[in-house]
Motif scaffolding. Structure first.
Motif, PDB file in Angstrom:
ATOM      1  N   SER A   1     164.651 -10.098  70.810  1.00  0.00           N
ATOM      2  CA  SER A   1     163.867  -9.120  71.571  1.00  0.00           C
ATOM      3  C   SER A   1     162.699  -8.580  70.767  1.00  0.00           C
ATOM      4  O   SER A   1     161.586  -8.423  71.297  1.00  0.00           O
ATOM      5  N   VAL A   2     162.931  -8.286  69.484  1.00  0.00           N
ATOM      6  CA  VAL A   2     161.818  -7.772  68.677  1.00  0.00           C
ATOM      7  C   VAL A   2     160.772  -8.865  68.476  1.00  0.00           C
ATOM      8  O   VAL A   2     159.555  -8.584  68.458  1.00  0.00           O
ATOM      9  N   ALA A   3     161.194 -10.134  68.371  1.00  0.00           N
ATOM     10  CA  ALA A   3     160.234 -11.236  68.262  1.00  0.00           C
ATOM     11  C   ALA A   3     159.424 -11.386  69.546  1.00  0.00           C
ATOM     12  O   ALA A   3     158.218 -11.677  69.502  1.00  0.00           O
ATOM     13  N   GLN A   4     160.070 -11.176  70.685  1.00  0.00           N
ATOM     14  CA  GLN A   4     159.350 -11.240  71.959  1.00  0.00           C
ATOM     15  C   GLN A   4     158.306 -10.134  72.046  1.00  0.00           C
ATOM     16  O   GLN A   4     157.193 -10.344  72.548  1.00  0.00           O
ATOM     17  N   ILE A   5     158.655  -8.937  71.549  1.00  0.00           N
ATOM     18  CA  ILE A   5     157.699  -7.833  71.553  1.00  0.00           C
ATOM     19  C   ILE A   5     156.515  -8.139  70.642  1.00  0.00           C
ATOM     20  O   ILE A   5     155.346  -7.926  71.011  1.00  0.00           O
ATOM     21  N   LYS A   6     156.789  -8.677  69.461  1.00  0.00           N
ATOM     22  CA  LYS A   6     155.705  -9.004  68.525  1.00  0.00           C
ATOM     23  C   LYS A   6     154.810 -10.102  69.105  1.00  0.00           C
ATOM     24  O   LYS A   6     153.580 -10.077  68.912  1.00  0.00           O
ATOM     25  N   LYS A   7     155.401 -11.042  69.800  1.00  0.00           N
ATOM     26  CA  LYS A   7     154.613 -12.095  70.446  1.00  0.00           C
ATOM     27  C   LYS A   7     153.710 -11.491  71.521  1.00  0.00           C
ATOM     28  O   LYS A   7     152.500 -11.786  71.579  1.00  0.00           O
ATOM     29  N   ALA A   8     154.285 -10.648  72.362  1.00  0.00           N
ATOM     30  CA  ALA A   8     153.502 -10.021  73.432  1.00  0.00           C
ATOM     31  C   ALA A   8     152.403  -9.139  72.861  1.00  0.00           C
ATOM     32  O   ALA A   8     151.278  -9.095  73.390  1.00  0.00           O
TER      33      ALA A   8
END
Length: 478
Positions: free
Chosen positions: A53-60
């Motif tokens: 989830s934190v990786a998805q946020i950083k990607k976004a």
């Protein structure tokens, strides 16, 4: 941060605290390493879905910063690729901070920033630790704060876990309804305060369990709505300081696209940053479900007790030996484990409530313990329901004749006869039946109060277990 190469096995990094040796091949950096040393609490790893989830946020965030002109394409592509690798399951071993940590989640946020930055540096042909290429704070964390990233990745993780839990609850509901149909004609004794009351059908009991689970499913739907609102874009305290206005408007839409989840930005970002009552609400829904599951498990253990010297109305599937000393003993191990999961969830709920209340002013620093307990509650409930369905509910059988015999020999059926002979006579018959052990049926016939045919109609299973079908109505048709 600067990097100096002295020892081939380590690299030197420094932060505002000072300089520190970091393993040369590590993707994490100095701030992560300090956190790992400071917070060895559980000895466990961060939840894999929280890492994703934190990786998805950083990607976004990287995509959004590129769209609004705050991040160049070269760095954006490298950061996005690094995030995709983490989301696919790679580099999870580089997330070394403990789930329970001081600092309101800063340690996890920096762990993600450093791992993503160092992998992006590598993708661009640089050496880990050369933060002039991609910087954890200036590039990966641009326009963000721990205080909007950490709550948002926690909510996204909880949302993912709630989806999984709801799927298992739907399976349990269907399994219970199938048993309700299968056992619809099994008449048995209903009990209140563990004493004989009036007859009920076994199918009705299972349908009641299913109805309770259906309510839990509805609560989980509401819980998912609670977790779908993010404070991402609010940065430190919800005011959006250091975030581009266009970034603020776009970032949640992009995280929704990246994650595939139905996410919205919180209406009041300041409120969403400082007040965590949503987690308390979700934990309450999980706890309520656990209570229902535990009560059902209590019932299953009771009505399957015996098999010879207990109630023995149903048989639970035999899953394993029950004793190292008593041959042939089989215990209700699946309901027992569900009970234990429920006890733990109830304790977790108290911790979550206390941590939610402990927030002060513009931030609650105790989200790490909230996430640790909430994720555990949702996940263990999911696994408990899975084993309850597969290893217990679907294999339950009914001891039909035994159930009927207990009804026939119970004093409880006098309640159905009471309208036909009067309360006073019924009470006399009940008292004699208890004292002598004679059946109510035999005493009624002996005293000529009702005939055999009338009794058969009055004691019809459906007349005793369905509202609107009275013994008098049936007698009128005889």
């Amino acid at each position: 941060m600067e990097t100096k190469i002295k020892n081939p096995k380590t690299r030197q990094e420094h932060d505002s605290i000072g300089t520190k040796e970091v393993p040369a091949e590590a993707y994490y950096g100095v701030q992560t390493l300090r956190a790992a040393e400071n917070f060895y609490i559980t000895g466990m790893n961060m939840h894999p879905e929280l890492i994703n989830s934190v990786a998805q946020i950083k990607k976004a965030a990287a995509i959004t910063n590129f769209e609004v002109g705050r991040l160049d394409k070269k760095r954006t592509d490298a950061i996005v690729r690094a995030c995709d690798e983490i989301i696919s399951g790679r580099l999870h071993d580089q997330f070394i901070v403990d789930p329970i940590q001081g600092g309101a989640g800063t340690s996890l946020n920096m762990n993600a920033n450093e791992v993503i930055a160092n992998r992006a540096i590598e993708i661009l042909g640089g050496r880990k630790g050369d933060y002039s290429i991609v910087n954890p704070n200036d590039h990966v964390n641009y326009g963000q704060s721990t205080n909007d990233v950490f709550p948002s990745c926690g909510r996204i993780t909880a949302l993912k876990l709630l989806y999984q839990a709801k799927e298992q609850l739907e399976r349990l509901y269907r399994a219970l309804m199938e048993k309700a149909e299968e056992f619809d004609d099994v008449i048995k004794m209903g009990r209140t305060q563990l004493q004989d009351a009036v007859p009920i059908r076994l199918g009705q009991e299972f349908r009641a369990y299913a109805t309770a689970i259906r309510r839990d499913i509805t609560r989980f739907e509401h819980a998912k709505e609670e977790m779908s609102s993010l404070n991402l874009g609010g940065t430190a305290i919800g005011t959006g300081l250091n975030a581009d206005v266009q970034y603020l408007q776009k970032v949640v839409k992009n995280i929704a696209l990246v994650s595939g989840l139905d996410l919205v930005q919180s209406y009041d970002l300041i409120d969403a940053t400082q007040n965590l009552d949503g987690y308390t609400s979700v934990s309450g829904a999980v706890k309520t479900c656990a209570v229902n599951l535990s009560k059902m498990s209590n019932d299953l253990r009771l009505i399957s007790s015996g098999p010879r010297a207990g109630l023995g109305e149903i048989n639970l599937p035999a899953k394993q030996n029950g004793s190292s000393i008593m041959p042939g003993k089989v215990n209700p191990v699946i309901p027992e484990v569900v009970n234990q999961v429920a006890f733990n969830i109830i304790g977790n709920d108290m911790t979550i409530a206390m941590a939610t209340e402990a927030g002060q002013l513009e931030l609650n620093a105790f989200e790490p313990i909230i996430f640790y307990n909430l994720f555990q509650s949702i996940e263990t409930l999911t696994f408990a329901v899975h084993t309850l369905v597969d290893n217990c509910i679907t294999g339950i059988t009914a001891n039909r004749e035994h159930c009927r015999d207990m009804v026939e020999n119970s004093v409880g059926i006098i309640t159905a006869i009471c309208p036909h002979v009067g309360y006073e006579k019924a009470a006399v018959i009940a008292k004699e039946a208890i004292l002598t052990g004679a059946s109510v049926r035999s005493l009624i016939i002996r005293d000529g109060l009702l005939g055999e045919e009338e009794l058969n109609v009055i004691l019809n299973p459906y007349s005793m277990t369905e509202p609107g079908i009275s013994g008098e109505q049936l007698l009128d048709n005889v």
